[in-house]
Design an enzyme around this catalytic site. Structure first.
Site, PDB file in Angstrom:
ATOM      1  N   ASN A 408       0.646  -1.043   0.018  1.00  0.00           N
ATOM      2  CA  ASN A 408      -0.031  -0.112   0.135  1.00  0.00           C
ATOM      3  C   ASN A 408       0.952   1.414   0.578  1.00  0.00           C
ATOM      4  O   ASN A 408       1.315   1.606   0.314  1.00  0.00           O
ATOM      5  CB  ASN A 408      -0.760  -0.590   0.941  1.00  0.00           C
ATOM      6  CG  ASN A 408      -2.183   1.509   1.469  1.00  0.00           C
ATOM      7  OD1 ASN A 408      -2.491   1.302   0.457  1.00  0.00           O
ATOM      8  ND2 ASN A 408      -1.208   1.662   2.342  1.00  0.00           N
ATOM      9  N   GLU A 409       0.426   2.497  -1.054  1.00  0.00           N
ATOM     10  CA  GLU A 409       1.456   3.419  -1.112  1.00  0.00           C
ATOM     11  C   GLU A 409       3.543   3.092  -0.767  1.00  0.00           C
ATOM     12  O   GLU A 409       3.639   4.346  -0.324  1.00  0.00           O
ATOM     13  CB  GLU A 409       0.977   4.076  -0.589  1.00  0.00           C
ATOM     14  CG  GLU A 409      -0.675   4.139  -1.078  1.00  0.00           C
ATOM     15  CD  GLU A 409      -1.585   5.879   0.071  1.00  0.00           C
ATOM     16  OE1 GLU A 409      -1.085   6.288   1.125  1.00  0.00           O
ATOM     17  OE2 GLU A 409      -2.487   5.802   0.074  1.00  0.00           O
ATOM     18  N   THR A 410       3.781   1.897  -0.898  1.00  0.00           N
ATOM     19  CA  THR A 410       5.204   1.411  -0.433  1.00  0.00           C
ATOM     20  C   THR A 410       5.320   1.828  -2.503  1.00  0.00           C
ATOM     21  O   THR A 410       5.569   2.213  -3.524  1.00  0.00           O
ATOM     22  CB  THR A 410       4.574   0.866  -0.058  1.00  0.00           C
ATOM     23  OG1 THR A 410       6.878   0.703   0.605  1.00  0.00           O
ATOM     24  CG2 THR A 410       4.653   0.158  -0.848  1.00  0.00           C
TER      25      THR A 410
END
Length: 1010
Positions: A408-410
């Site tokens: 997630n959002e990495t």
């Protein structure tokens, strides 16, 4: 063939005990804080608390602004905890393969058996097991010790809970058995392919046979396959079987038919192992042009993201409440859940299989540090492969799991390896992520960026697209504003928000949780339930886009439920403790948004009116936008019996609600919904007088005849006639009669920071209070006495006070009860010599009413309620939210610095002063729910020109450093300047740190990111 199936059925029924799975939850001992030597068998634990698992010690504690969890994790206590349990070893365990299994421990768990360290698992959201065969063979008893370390905070970006929050088990198997997670079932058409891995723990090569029998949803064996194999000592062998089913009953959202594969392993004639695996027969295709297809039907993923916690129950969610929440989402029209941002407990997937709920199964939040002490910061590099392997092997047989999300959002090149490993373990499901290394993903997953205006016009269409985290809107149950609100203001070039007009030229409503002086941060506002509070677009427009854009495969709103944590960045911090983006609040009370989705995503006739019709401070005639959600053909609205006309719900976002501008007058609003010209459903709401009674009811199932069963008791504030009083904020006191206890209390409020666990009383929040009541044995009667001193806290329209006490039976018979209530108005403690309550009475502002409740002559409850101008809701608050400002330095993390308030013209309640501490720093957490890119940073500071003409500081953004020079100012701490620069921020979590490189004379006031 029929004879073979009969023999197989007979053998299975006779040998199910070849593999025992024993629930291991009861009678653990627990002690908070580190305990030196507690892993030793001889350790003295007589004083430890005895409890049953699952258990979350953080939710049992007190909210406190100074707790290390902070606003990021919800201001609850963390720390280190120990669990111990001693059991006798049954004779039939000797010489067998025995394991102790944990479904989830948060976090950094260490486990010992009889003093032998079995292992360590840093990740808090993974299931694991340890071999204890040595102990069972050599000892007549085993002492287990588990150390759980959730001390360093924040350990995530939201509330995690602490402890053994999931089930524990003892697994007893023969030495030849099916390996853990050693069965992998997949289907194509009517063919079932099964990989079975069988382990041989014997010291010699062993010949074995195994049979896989398939039971249909009715329990009848309909197919089988047999195989023989040789397994070397200490090794395992894997065999693939292919079984054809005749006209299988398919698994789908509407008809979640489940088959069972029964695997029976034999050595000679002895049955060594029997394992049952549930699965579904379904074909899934993913097409870039149209999204997901199940069994030939195009299905849009109408999804939500959910965390593990359930409000007052924390992370240790009882099965009954978990099942209720999944069904509640189904009733809303949701057909998919993203497990944000970690796997959930095993029973969650079983329930989704049984109920027909699709799952996007997510393993990690980030592949690197996103919170100071999270898994990514300390353990990811070493542990990701093992944790990911255990996760996929555990979950890959669930038909509800249709897609995996690996982050997630990495970002990072490790994404390529993660995807490759997932494909190796399960080639049947596609991979996605919340915009994490998306070039490696099978399905293009995007979070908030996909909400931006014009995004779909330029989106690449080479792969299936899913909005993994959209839309972002905020609502507080029962709270309304007619003016449109944007989190980051409008217009905003970075967010590219859509324009939504205000519902009225001037704000209609003025009540609020506090006034401007009561806010520590400009973000500390309640958001309207009209669906007009957002980042970029409303829920209605997101629904329209998902429905009408063919290549928009699915959308997962943030979130299904409100959750504890993430209170600082979005909501300004204490006393805000939770994130309020759910369609349902933390106490499982539906918001108006629930009914919007229901009107668009379900077919059973429904109708819902908002807002409520109780407005004691409004002048008659003031026009209120009345919205009606319905999935019927037409809706007619009546005010006090007079028709205001019919409207047809539309398809476009702005017509999904039927809207009437209705001049306020007390009375009754009634909406009648029609299908094919006939009335099919109606809804009535009425103006309520001052609160004078409470109504008790149960949401979900009643209490069963079992120990530790749980029910959800709803307390509703009403007037004398039973009309719902929507501003109810009086305190209800609870007393359990019989074989039960209070597990926790809640009300759904994002700002109520009273303790949940085993509390005895709680204030109402916009008219509702929740009590979770748990049985303490299997059969005894259970009833609850709920009592309340009722009245308007600020006496807006009435100075009347009523006292009500109500009984409800949760199991068995309602007890006979003679209830008497005595009260005082002078502040004294009431007794039987005080005033006997017989009817309502008047009080003056500033009065504390105290009451004593007796049942059958026994004192049960002491109650208190104060009525005064400084109590309760504010009725004349500023009606327009402040324009977005900066994040205050005094609310950020800092070291080698102090909060000061000398001087003038600073923002917030103070500023950070570094004093003589060269090397001191202040650090902000910034959540970017959009795309990575270049942002403008504005640092508001003051610097003393009496010491030096300029000040050097180190600016660190996500680990990247640069030196900045801040010019000094003439009037230190009275004049403030803004230093502006451009900087690149990534998606998701960002940290921005300012470190003083020179001592004396520098203060930082706030940071604004544009």
């Amino acid at each position: 063939m029929k004879k073979l199936l009969f023999l197989i059925f007979f053998a299975i029924s006779m040998n199910l005990l070849a593999h025992e799975r024993i629930n291991f939850n009861s009678d653990w001992k627990f002690k908070l804080n580190d305990q030196l030597g507690a892993e030793a068998v001889s350790y003295e634990d007589d004083s430890w608390r005895i409890l049953d698992l699952p258990h979350d010690w953080s939710i049992e504690g007190e909210y406190n602004e100074n707790n290390p969890m902070g606003g990021q994790c919800g201001y609850l206590p963390s720390g280190i905890g120990w669990y111990r349990k001693t059991i006798a070893v049954p004779a039939n365990w000797k010489g067998k393969q025995v394991e102790v299994a944990f479904d989830g421990v948060f976090m950094n768990s260490e486990v010992w058996a009889n003093g032998r360290k079995l292992g360590v698992r840093p990740y808090g959201w993974i299931s694991f097991a340890y071999d204890i065969s040595k102990e069972t063979l050599s000892s007549d008893s085993i002492t287990f010790a588990v150390r759980v370390d959730n001390d360093k905070q924040p350990s995530a970006r939201w509330y995690t809970g602490s402890g053994i929050y999931a089930n524990t088990w003892i697994d007893v198997k023969e030495q030849v058995h099916v390996a853990n997670s050693g069965i992998f079932i997949r289907t194509k058409g009517s063919t079932v392919e099964i990989d079975t891995e069988i382990a041989n723990q014997l010291s010699k090569l062993t010949k074995a046979s195994f049979t896989t029998s398939i039971k249909d949803p009715g329990g009848k064996i309909v197919a089988a396959a047999q195989n023989k194999l040789k397994i070397e000592a200490g090794k395992s062998e894997k065999i693939t079987q292919s079984i054809k089913l005749e006209t299988p009953q398919l698994w789908s959202i509407e008809n979640p038919n489940l088959y069972t594969a029964v695997t029976e392993v034999k050595v000679g004639k002895k049955v060594m192992d029997v394992v049952e695996t549930h699965f579904g027969v379904r074909d899934i295709e993913w097409k870039a042009e149209t999204g997901m297809w199940i069994n030939g039907k195009n299905v849009k993923l109408q999804g939500v993201c959910n965390h593990q916690d359930a409000g007052a129950l924390g992370a240790a969610v009882p099965d009954k409440i978990l099942r209720f929440r999944i069904q509640q989402l189904k009733d809303m029209g949701c057909n998919a859940i993203r497990t944000a941002h970690n796997p959930q407990t095993p029973q969650f997937y079983d329930m989704c299989d049984e109920m027909g709920m699709l799952v996007m199964d997510e393993i990690f939040d980030g592949w690197m540090k996103k919170a100071a002490n999270d898994y990514g910061a300390h353990s990811f590099d070493e542990w990701w492969n093992r944790d990911l392997t255990d996760w996929i092997k555990r979950d890959r047989n669930h038909p509800s799991v249709v897609i995996y999300s690996v982050g997630n959002e990495t970002h990072g090149e490790i994404g390529k390896d993660i995807v490759a490993r997932c494909h190796e373990l399960d080639h049947t499901r596609p991979l996605t992520s919340g915009h994490s290394g998306s070039e490696y993903m099978d399905v293009f997953g995007v979070n908030g960026s996909s909400e931006k205006m014009g995004w779909f016009d330029t989106m690449e269409k080479d792969r299936v697209f899913i909005g993994t985290e959209n839309t972002h809107t905020w609502q507080v149950r029962g709270f309304y504003r007619t003016k449109t609100w944007y989190r980051d203001g409008y217009p905003n070039k970075r967010q590219k928000s859509y324009f939504y007009p205000d519902l009225t030229e001037e704000e209609v409503f003025s009540y609020d949780w506090t006034n401007a002086a009561g806010r520590n941060n400009y973000k500390q506002i309640f958001n309207s339930s009209y669906d007009n509070g957002m980042v970029r677009l409303t829920s209605r427009q997101n629904i329209e886009q998902l429905r009408d854009i063919p290549y928009y495969a699915g959308s997962f709103r943030w979130t299904g439920y409100d959750y504890i944590g993430e209170a600082t960045y979005v909501h300004g911090g204490w006393p805000f403790k939770s994130f309020m983006g759910g369609a349902i609040d933390m106490a499982n009370f539906e918001k108006d948004l629930f009914y919007l989705y229901q009107s668009q995503w379900t077919s059973k006739p429904m109708v819902h009116i908002l807002p409520h019709w109780t407005h004691p401070t409004l002048k008659e005639g003031v026009e209120i936008p009345v919205w009606v959600y319905s999935n019927c053909d037409e809706v007619e609205l009546f005010l006090n019996g007079k028709s205001l006309g019919k409207q047809k719900p539309g398809l476009t976002w702005d017509k999904m609600q039927c809207q009437w501008m209705v001049g306020w007058t007390p009375g009754e609003l009634k909406a009648i919904a029609y299908k094919n010209g006939k009335s099919v459903v109606e809804k009535i709401i009425r103006t309520a007088d001052a609160p004078s009674r409470i109504a008790l009811s149960v949401d979900g199932e009643n209490m069963d005849d079992e120990n530790r069963d749980i029910v959800q008791l709803r307390v509703t504030a009403t007037d004398e006639k039973g009309a719902f009083y929507p501003y109810g904020e009086n305190r209800t006191y609870f007393h359990v009669i019989g074989s039960g206890k209070i597990r926790a209390l809640d009300n759904g409020s994002p700002i109520d920071v009273e303790k949940h666990f085993e509390a005895t009383n709680r204030i109402a929040f916009f008219g509702l209070t929740r009590a979770y009541i748990e049985s303490t044995d299997e059969t005894g009667d259970v009833a609850v006495l709920a009592s309340c001193i009722l009245g308007e806290k600020k006496q807006i329209s009435s100075n009347k006070v009523n006292i009500d006490a109500e009984l409800i039976s949760l199991r068995g018979e309602l007890p006979s009860a003679d209830i008497q209530i005595y009260y005082t108005l002078d502040g004294s403690v009431p007794s039987t010599k005080s005033n006997l309550y017989e009817k309502s009475f008047d009080v003056e502002l500033g009065t504390s009413v105290k009451a004593l409740v007796l049942m059958n002559g026994k004192e049960i409850q002491q109650m208190e309620e104060r009525f005064a101008n400084d109590e309760g809701f504010v009725w004349n608050a500023a009606v327009v939210a402040a324009n977005p400002g900066g994040d205050q330095a005094e609310d950020a993390s800092f070291d080698g610095a102090n909060i000061e308030s000398n001087g003038s013209d600073f923002k917030g309640k103070g500023y950070i002063d570094f004093g003589r501490n060269s090397g001191g720093y202040v650090e902000w957490y910034q959540e970017n729910d959009g795309s990575p890119g270049e942002f403008t940073l504005q640092i508001r500071y003051s610097a003393n020109d009496k010491i030096r003409p300029e000040y050097k500081a180190l600016l660190t953004i996500n680990g990247k450093k640069q030196e900045v020079v801040l010019p000094a100012l003439t009037n230190y701490r009275k004049d403030w300047a803004v230093f502006e620069l451009k900087a690149k921020l990534g998606s998701g979590a960002n940290t921005i740190r300012i470190t003083a490189l020179e001592d004396d004379g520098l203060s930082i006031d706030e940071l604004l990111v544009k």
